[in-house]
Design a protein around this motif. Structure first.
Motif, PDB file in Angstrom:
ATOM      1  N   LEU A   8      56.163  41.259  41.034  1.00 60.23           N
ATOM      2  CA  LEU A   8      56.194  40.108  41.926  1.00 60.23           C
ATOM      3  C   LEU A   8      56.758  38.906  41.172  1.00 60.23           C
ATOM      4  CD1 LEU A   8      55.330  38.935  44.726  1.00 60.23           C
ATOM      5  CD2 LEU A   8      53.134  38.350  43.649  1.00 60.23           C
ATOM      6  N   VAL A  10      56.981  35.030  40.724  1.00 60.32           N
ATOM      7  CA  VAL A  10      56.100  33.927  41.079  1.00 60.32           C
ATOM      8  C   VAL A  10      56.489  32.657  40.330  1.00 60.32           C
ATOM      9  CG1 VAL A  10      54.161  35.468  41.578  1.00 60.32           C
ATOM     10  CG2 VAL A  10      54.394  34.465  39.293  1.00 60.32           C
ATOM     11  N   PRO A  17      54.714  33.111  45.272  1.00 58.99           N
ATOM     12  CA  PRO A  17      55.889  33.988  45.188  1.00 58.99           C
ATOM     13  C   PRO A  17      57.183  33.207  45.377  1.00 58.99           C
ATOM     14  CG  PRO A  17      54.174  35.009  46.508  1.00 58.99           C
ATOM     15  CD  PRO A  17      53.738  33.596  46.262  1.00 58.99           C
ATOM     16  N   GLN A  45      61.270  38.469  46.870  1.00 58.74           N
ATOM     17  CA  GLN A  45      60.210  38.086  45.928  1.00 58.74           C
ATOM     18  C   GLN A  45      59.847  39.227  44.978  1.00 58.74           C
ATOM     19  OE1 GLN A  45      59.965  37.653  49.288  1.00 58.74           O
ATOM     20  NE2 GLN A  45      59.347  35.560  49.743  1.00 58.74           N
ATOM     21  N   SER A  88      50.512  39.844  46.816  1.00 57.88           N
ATOM     22  CA  SER A  88      50.373  38.446  46.428  1.00 57.88           C
ATOM     23  C   SER A  88      48.999  37.934  46.832  1.00 57.88           C
ATOM     24  CB  SER A  88      51.443  37.587  47.107  1.00 57.88           C
ATOM     25  OG  SER A  88      51.173  36.212  46.905  1.00 57.88           O
ATOM     26  N   VAL A 350      46.575  34.274  39.731  1.00 52.26           N
ATOM     27  CA  VAL A 350      47.965  34.689  39.529  1.00 52.26           C
ATOM     28  C   VAL A 350      48.449  34.310  38.136  1.00 52.26           C
ATOM     29  CG1 VAL A 350      50.346  34.454  40.327  1.00 52.26           C
ATOM     30  CG2 VAL A 350      48.480  34.550  41.992  1.00 52.26           C
TER      31      VAL A 350
END
Length: 359
Positions: A8, A10, A17, A45, A88, A350
């Motif tokens: 992903l 980010v 994202p 993404q 996400s 995250v």
């Protein structure tokens, strides 16, 4: 064998994202990245990489770490970074990539395509023929939910806790060809079914056969697609180790004339749901009896099932140690929830997972 991981993209500060896959791929090409290592995926993404084929787990570990590091370096040069998260945690509006194939999927499947921002780990193991490969696929079926539980790394969706360890798998099953399969019995029957599925017009081509385990289109391998992308590279290596053990064990059973366990697809779907729901917490379904057992006991049963194959490749002790550590410390979903409990912030979840990805 080889591994494909989807990461992903980010924002390094906010954890949100970023739809920058085209820019990251362009930067990788400019920086002289290995040809065909990084690939574009369905959503902007996402970034996918594929390791070179390896024969030892130490070499595979080094490849995964190298690819993750290189992905992060290229991403950081254009203002984002990578996280090995299967969904996400923060809200996101996925951006479907350009191109005829992706637009066909968006038109055909509607919201199921637009919401399909999920990241997986695919493991390839070589086989000698399609006949052996299909025999392996038939015999792997009951053990795949255990890999789901071990790899589970997607507890959050659109800013909320889903109650699942692997919510990615629930989203993935929205594809019409995804999930467990019946026993094929022969390569001829396997290929005939795929041809019939494509002929319905519901699928664009045989590249959209999303079985949990299938024969690869591009390589002489069996490809297992059941796992979430793993937060830690060590867990990805553990999954690959167990997959190779399962493939070798299944091939030996086939050569010895041992029939596959004849569980129905309905039972396999229930086992998969249980694994996605509880991960390594609580109970799983025993692959042989399809009755509930503590998750730890089912993981131990998997190790026992592949013990001879792993011992033959010198991987048994490391696989046992890896499972012990995972049962003690938790899978990616458990780590994410622990981070959320400690920080109270999905943004912090995250950003912490970014560090885990590259650790």
């Amino acid at each position: 064998m080889g591994v494909e991981e989807e990461l992903l993209l980010v924002d390094p500060e906010t954890g949100e994202p970023r739809a920058l896959s085209a820019a990251v791929l362009a930067r990788a090409e400019k920086n002289g990245a290995d040809q065909d290592v990084f690939e574009k995926e369905l959503h902007d993404q996402m970034l996918e990489f594929a390791t070179h084929p390896q024969s030892s787990m130490e070499s595979l570990r080094a490849e995964i770490v190298r690819c993750r590091t290189e992905a992060a370096r290229n991403a950081e040069e254009i203002g984002c970074t990578v996280a090995a998260l299967a969904t996400s945690p923060l809200p996101v509006s996925p951006a479907v990539g350009v191109g005829r194939r992706y637009q066909w999927m968006a038109d055909q499947y509607g919201i199921a395509t637009r919401e399909q921002l999920v990241m997986g780990c695919h493991v390839h193991v070589s086989v000698e023929s399609d006949e052996e490969g299909v025999a392996v696929v038939d015999r792997l079926r009951p053990w795949l939910p255990v890999l789901r539980a071990i790899s589970a790394n997607s507890p959050f969706w659109q800013g909320k806790d889903t109650g699942y360890n692997s919510y990615r798998s629930r989203v993935w099953l929205r594809w019409p060809s995804a999930g467990p399969t019946e026993i094929f019995g022969s390569a001829e029957r396997y290929h005939r079914l795929i041809a019939d599925m494509v002929a319905t017009g519901a699928l664009l081509d045989d590249g959209m056969i999303y079985f949990d385990a299938r024969l690869s289109q591009r390589y002489p391998t069996v490809e297992l697609r059941v796992s979430d992308v793993c937060l830690h590279s060590g867990t990805a290596v553990l999954i690959a180790t167990l997959v190779r053990g399962l493939v070798e064990t299944a091939a030996r059973e086939w050569r010895a004339g041992r029939e596959p366990l004849d569980h129905s697809v309905s039972l396999l779907r229930l086992a998969d749901w249980q694994a996605a729901r509880s991960g390594l917490e609580g109970e799983l379904l025993n692959p042989e009896t399809m009755r509930r057992m503590p998750a730890e006991a089912v993981v131990r049963a998997l190790l026992e099932h592949v013990e001879e194959a792993l011992d033959g490749t010198g991987d048994l002790e490391r696989a046992e140690a890896g499972c012990d550590a995972l049962l003690r410390e938790g899978n990616g979903a458990q780590v994410q929830r622990a981070l959320m409990e400690r920080t109270g912030s999905l943004r912090d979840v995250v950003t912490e997972c970014v560090r885990h990805t590259q650790g």
